[in-house]
Scaffold this active site. Structure first.
Site, PDB file in Angstrom:
ATOM      1  N   HIS A 122      -2.853  -7.839   5.716  1.00 56.03           N
ATOM      2  CA  HIS A 122      -2.228  -8.262   6.970  1.00 56.03           C
ATOM      3  C   HIS A 122      -3.205  -8.270   8.144  1.00 56.03           C
ATOM      4  O   HIS A 122      -3.089  -9.082   9.042  1.00 56.03           O
ATOM      5  CB  HIS A 122      -0.968  -7.434   7.243  1.00 56.03           C
ATOM      6  CG  HIS A 122       0.170  -7.898   6.381  1.00 56.03           C
ATOM      7  ND1 HIS A 122       0.436  -7.359   5.138  1.00 56.03           N
ATOM      8  CD2 HIS A 122       1.048  -8.915   6.546  1.00 56.03           C
ATOM      9  CE1 HIS A 122       1.446  -8.014   4.596  1.00 56.03           C
ATOM     10  NE2 HIS A 122       1.838  -8.948   5.416  1.00 56.03           N
ATOM     11  N   HIS A 179      -3.945   1.650  -6.088  1.00 57.50           N
ATOM     12  CA  HIS A 179      -4.409   2.356  -4.889  1.00 57.50           C
ATOM     13  C   HIS A 179      -3.255   3.004  -4.145  1.00 57.50           C
ATOM     14  O   HIS A 179      -3.255   4.188  -3.890  1.00 57.50           O
ATOM     15  CB  HIS A 179      -5.182   1.414  -3.963  1.00 57.50           C
ATOM     16  CG  HIS A 179      -5.930   2.160  -2.903  1.00 57.50           C
ATOM     17  ND1 HIS A 179      -5.329   2.626  -1.758  1.00 57.50           N
ATOM     18  CD2 HIS A 179      -7.223   2.555  -2.852  1.00 57.50           C
ATOM     19  CE1 HIS A 179      -6.239   3.284  -1.036  1.00 57.50           C
ATOM     20  NE2 HIS A 179      -7.390   3.253  -1.681  1.00 57.50           N
ATOM     21  N   GLU A 209      -2.589   6.829  -3.453  1.00 54.52           N
ATOM     22  CA  GLU A 209      -2.202   7.142  -2.074  1.00 54.52           C
ATOM     23  C   GLU A 209      -0.773   6.746  -1.721  1.00 54.52           C
ATOM     24  O   GLU A 209      -0.386   6.755  -0.558  1.00 54.52           O
ATOM     25  CB  GLU A 209      -3.200   6.486  -1.104  1.00 54.52           C
ATOM     26  CG  GLU A 209      -4.549   7.189  -1.140  1.00 54.52           C
ATOM     27  CD  GLU A 209      -5.633   6.481  -0.347  1.00 54.52           C
ATOM     28  OE1 GLU A 209      -5.293   5.714   0.566  1.00 54.52           O
ATOM     29  OE2 GLU A 209      -6.816   6.706  -0.648  1.00 54.52           O
ATOM     30  N   HIS A 241     -12.486   5.591  -6.674  1.00 53.61           N
ATOM     31  CA  HIS A 241     -11.189   6.145  -7.086  1.00 53.61           C
ATOM     32  C   HIS A 241     -11.093   6.299  -8.608  1.00 53.61           C
ATOM     33  O   HIS A 241     -10.551   7.283  -9.107  1.00 53.61           O
ATOM     34  CB  HIS A 241     -10.042   5.255  -6.603  1.00 53.61           C
ATOM     35  CG  HIS A 241      -9.786   5.367  -5.128  1.00 53.61           C
ATOM     36  ND1 HIS A 241      -9.462   6.553  -4.527  1.00 53.61           N
ATOM     37  CD2 HIS A 241      -9.809   4.441  -4.143  1.00 53.61           C
ATOM     38  CE1 HIS A 241      -9.288   6.349  -3.221  1.00 53.61           C
ATOM     39  NE2 HIS A 241      -9.496   5.076  -2.966  1.00 53.61           N
TER      40      HIS A 241
HETATM   41 CO    CO Z   1      -9.110   4.213  -1.138  1.00 49.83          CO
END
Ligand code: CO
Length: 294
Positions: A122, A179, A209, A241
């Site tokens: 966005h 993610h 997350e 990650h």
């Molecule tokens: Co990250």
């Protein structure tokens, strides 16, 4: 609305369109020839292991659109700063677009290489919008991330099923690590898990997350008495990650959490952009904008 108001609005529109066109086509009286470009925009990664993903995307984009120059930008400020310290310059989308404007590109297809339309996507929308309003491109259009329409979901499901290691047995789990984000589009991860499980009930999708988190996935696997799980990043790259949160030896890594719960783990260190069927979805999303340039 009375007639005068309507004609004033129409006149404004005509003026705006005419001015916009003249401004866009001409540079001090010289008409610019059409020059189409593609800007690929990823979150970015400073890990060497991520480069194979970016190279694969670039290769496939260049194969699909051999005559169109391709540029790159990374949305992550932190990653760009890290790379700059290593002497590697990567542009933000704003800088990359300004450069393309300087190079007299007239039509730009900006392609998001994000997985869902979250915050990064966005932000990119706003950047593209501002270039649309203030920039000198005749056309600038943003392509959707990996999963946006239901059709993408179905293609993603089919592509993921093909990425599962052959040696995996049906009673063993496949855990995809996405993610995750506080953005409302986080819901895509659970939606993907639902659609994957219609095909194969032992595939799970969690996030680092967002929701579902590692504990939710662990509980789901324990309910199904899973004894072994293949862990796969559901991110374009197998970067930080994947290395640490998914497959790391730290106590709170997914591998450690599941192992402690009695589930043997087999990490598969490959990002989604290393699989051609998944990359093809992003590549096809570039076709939409390009069609509008004809
Ligand atoms: Co990250």
């Amino acid at each position: 609305m009375d007639k005068r108001q309507l004609s004033r609005i129409l006149l404004t529109l005509i003026l705006l369109t005419a001015f916009g066109t003249v401004h866009a086509y001409a540079d001090h009286g010289h008409t610019l020839p059409q020059k189409v470009g593609i800007l690929l925009v990823a979150f970015g990664s400073s890990e060497d292991s991520a480069q194979v993903s970016f190279e694969n995307i670039e290769k496939q984009v260049e194969t699909a659109f051999p005559d169109i120059p391709v540029r790159w930008a990374y949305t992550s400020h932190i990653i760009r700063a890290k790379l700059a310290k290593q002497g590697k310059r990567l542009d933000s989308p704003e800088v990359a677009l300004a450069r393309m404007q300087d190079e007299n590109f007239t039509h730009v297809a900006v392609q998001s290489l994000h997985t869902i339309g979250g915050e990064e996507y966005h932000d990119l929308c706003r950047t593209v919008e501002s270039f649309k309003i203030m920039g000198r491109f005749q056309k600038i259009i943003l392509g959707y991330p990996l999963m946006s329409a239901q059709e993408d979901m179905e293609r993603t499901v089919a592509a993921i099923l093909k990425t599962i290691p052959r040696e995996r047995k049906k009673n063993e789990a496949v855990v995809l690590m996405g993610h995750g984000t506080p953005h409302p589009s986080n819901a895509f991860y659970a939606a993907l898990m639902f659609q994957l499980q219609l095909k194969d009930p032992n595939i799970f999708v969690g996030t680092v997350e967002g929701y579902p988190d590692v504990d939710v996935i662990k509980e789901l696997m324990l309910q199904k008495k899973i004894k072994k799980a293949y862990l796969m990043p559901f991110m374009s790259v197998a970067g930080d990650h994947a290395k640490n949160d998914m497959a790391g030896d730290e106590e709170d890594s997914w591998k450690s959490v599941f192992t402690k719960a009695g589930i043997a783990c087999v990490p598969v260190m490959k990002g989604t952009a290393e699989y051609d069927d998944l990359v093809a979805i992003w590549v096809d999303h570039i076709r939409g904008p390009l069609k509008h340039f004809e």
